[in-house]
Design a protein around this motif. Sequence first.
Motif, PDB file in Angstrom:
ATOM      1  N   GLN A 286      26.472  55.384  75.486  1.00 22.46           N
ATOM      2  CA  GLN A 286      27.962  54.928  76.650  1.00 22.46           C
ATOM      3  C   GLN A 286      28.019  53.401  76.767  1.00 22.46           C
ATOM      4  O   GLN A 286      28.684  52.702  77.351  1.00 22.46           O
ATOM      5  CB  GLN A 286      27.022  56.126  77.477  1.00 22.46           C
ATOM      6  CG  GLN A 286      28.256  55.620  79.113  1.00 22.46           C
ATOM      7  CD  GLN A 286      27.924  56.379  80.451  1.00 22.46           C
ATOM      8  OE1 GLN A 286      26.423  56.921  80.393  1.00 22.46           O
ATOM      9  NE2 GLN A 286      28.503  56.765  80.975  1.00 22.46           N
ATOM     10  N   GLU A 287      25.745  53.016  77.029  1.00 19.75           N
ATOM     11  CA  GLU A 287      26.326  51.455  77.624  1.00 19.75           C
ATOM     12  C   GLU A 287      24.898  50.850  76.259  1.00 19.75           C
ATOM     13  O   GLU A 287      23.969  51.508  76.289  1.00 19.75           O
ATOM     14  CB  GLU A 287      25.594  51.880  78.629  1.00 19.75           C
ATOM     15  CG  GLU A 287      25.179  49.966  79.325  1.00 19.75           C
ATOM     16  CD  GLU A 287      24.662  49.493  80.898  1.00 19.75           C
ATOM     17  OE1 GLU A 287      24.877  48.873  81.038  1.00 19.75           O
ATOM     18  OE2 GLU A 287      25.261  50.576  81.312  1.00 19.75           O
ATOM     19  N   SER A 416      22.878  56.838  77.237  1.00 23.33           N
ATOM     20  CA  SER A 416      23.762  58.113  75.961  1.00 23.33           C
ATOM     21  C   SER A 416      24.444  58.283  77.561  1.00 23.33           C
ATOM     22  O   SER A 416      23.542  58.592  78.171  1.00 23.33           O
ATOM     23  CB  SER A 416      23.280  58.604  75.391  1.00 23.33           C
ATOM     24  OG  SER A 416      22.866  57.991  74.534  1.00 23.33           O
ATOM     25  N   ARG A 417      25.169  59.118  77.243  1.00 21.06           N
ATOM     26  CA  ARG A 417      25.524  59.939  78.820  1.00 21.06           C
ATOM     27  C   ARG A 417      25.004  61.579  78.270  1.00 21.06           C
ATOM     28  O   ARG A 417      24.383  62.042  76.959  1.00 21.06           O
ATOM     29  CB  ARG A 417      27.237  60.338  77.784  1.00 21.06           C
ATOM     30  CG  ARG A 417      28.054  59.888  77.926  1.00 21.06           C
ATOM     31  CD  ARG A 417      28.920  60.136  77.719  1.00 21.06           C
ATOM     32  NE  ARG A 417      30.073  61.093  77.814  1.00 21.06           N
ATOM     33  CZ  ARG A 417      31.515  61.540  77.564  1.00 21.06           C
ATOM     34  NH1 ARG A 417      31.943  61.213  76.732  1.00 21.06           N
ATOM     35  NH2 ARG A 417      31.432  63.025  77.271  1.00 21.06           N
ATOM     36  N   ARG A 422      23.967  58.896  71.580  1.00 22.96           N
ATOM     37  CA  ARG A 422      23.744  57.934  70.459  1.00 22.96           C
ATOM     38  C   ARG A 422      22.583  58.221  69.574  1.00 22.96           C
ATOM     39  O   ARG A 422      21.850  58.888  69.541  1.00 22.96           O
ATOM     40  CB  ARG A 422      22.765  56.803  71.047  1.00 22.96           C
ATOM     41  CG  ARG A 422      23.276  55.952  69.804  1.00 22.96           C
ATOM     42  CD  ARG A 422      22.887  54.312  70.669  1.00 22.96           C
ATOM     43  NE  ARG A 422      22.939  52.887  69.496  1.00 22.96           N
ATOM     44  CZ  ARG A 422      22.511  52.759  68.414  1.00 22.96           C
ATOM     45  NH1 ARG A 422      21.471  53.105  68.180  1.00 22.96           N
ATOM     46  NH2 ARG A 422      22.735  52.338  68.032  1.00 22.96           N
TER      47      ARG A 422
END
Length: 449
Positions: A286-287, A416-417, A422
Amino acid sequence: MWMSTFARFACPVLQRTAPPMVRKALGACHRKVSPAAAPRFCTTPAHLRGHHTLGSASLPVAGPSVRHVRALDEERLMAVEWEDGGQSLYPFTWLRDNCQCPRCTLQSAEARLLLLADLDIHTGVDSVEVTKDSKVSIVWPDQHMSVFDAEWLRKRCFSAAARQAMQEELFLNERYYWDASLRIPTADFQDVLHDDGAALAWLLALRRVGIVHLKGAPAEQGQVARLAERIGYLRLTFYGHTWQVQDKSMANNVAYTSGKLSLHTDYPALHFAPGVQFLHCINQAQEGGESEVVDGFHMAEQLQAEDPEAFRTLSSVRVDFTDTGTDYCDFMLQSKNRIIDVDSEGKVTKINYNNATRDSVLDLPLHQVQPFYAALKAYVDIMNRPKNVVTYTLEPGDIVTFDNWRLLHGRKSYVSRPDRLRHLEGAYLDWDEVMSRLRILRRNVHGDD
């Protein structure tokens, strides 16, 4: 069909950026020229900056023709004069050892049948002549006859230039160095799987540049295995035939966390580390999670120029590496490797460095400890210079393929969500099988012998 964007700009890019002799060789792409007549390849690697990829540099081959042949009995050499004015010398012993007749060579396997125990290494010859079909015929003292094709002999000429050309044709040792301005070569995953020309262009770029992105793979597990089957077979390690790079509890490898991974090669804890690595993005973070890569050979070149003593230290001192855990099976690895491997001529051939698995055991006398740390720090500092690091983000369906003996890769930390971690799937191959497939593809596409 295989002349995709990847292949179309391959030769032109190198012809613009490579040194003159390399450009001359590249101009012979897709046509045959004899290695003996080929231009010498540069011994200093060309630098590749700000370009996508390179094309195939098939060694030229022209159909050689023999003008005259004679035996130099005192020197125990056969002299061949070629129609183009060149001359080649061949030792009698080597010619007898490499007789191509069915008694001496198993043609179906291209393997020698003649036993060394039966080889007279002091043999003379009774006669040598050029046959009507421009082959070279030799009659030996025991009346055994050997017949050699002119092209076969020319490619195996013992001159320094011909030997260098043959080694380049066999091993593609020339590398193109790069820095942060590199635009990573890309190719289509499906083209590589189904088209020999695209597969050849991919492997040539992988060998010369060291890294290629493949686009368009399904974002699901199993694609690195499909890609490996295009070459041969996967390298099994203690982490399995393939392995899943995810944030895991009780991780048995620092890659299986969400933290930053410093630049490293994989598996220096093995004495023979995998040569090629595939990483397939199934889900991205996510980032964060951006990938980083540097050209370890180019970094070693910079180290040698800036700090020769540090280079000598890292290319001579053997460092302990360790890896312990349970995955495919339980393992407790120990190895001793030089950070920078060089050949007999001092040319860099392999990088072995992973800070996570560098052992606390340091098998050095006290007076060498501080110089070792200084040398390693100097090398790592060069790697981490922004001008040397290529940063990229893998998207789902991307596969990055790279030379694990040459490139050091890393990753930024990520988030990660919770419902979509990931996820990369990885696999290894060895350079022997990759180069085997490259040679077969080159023969199939270009008709090279």
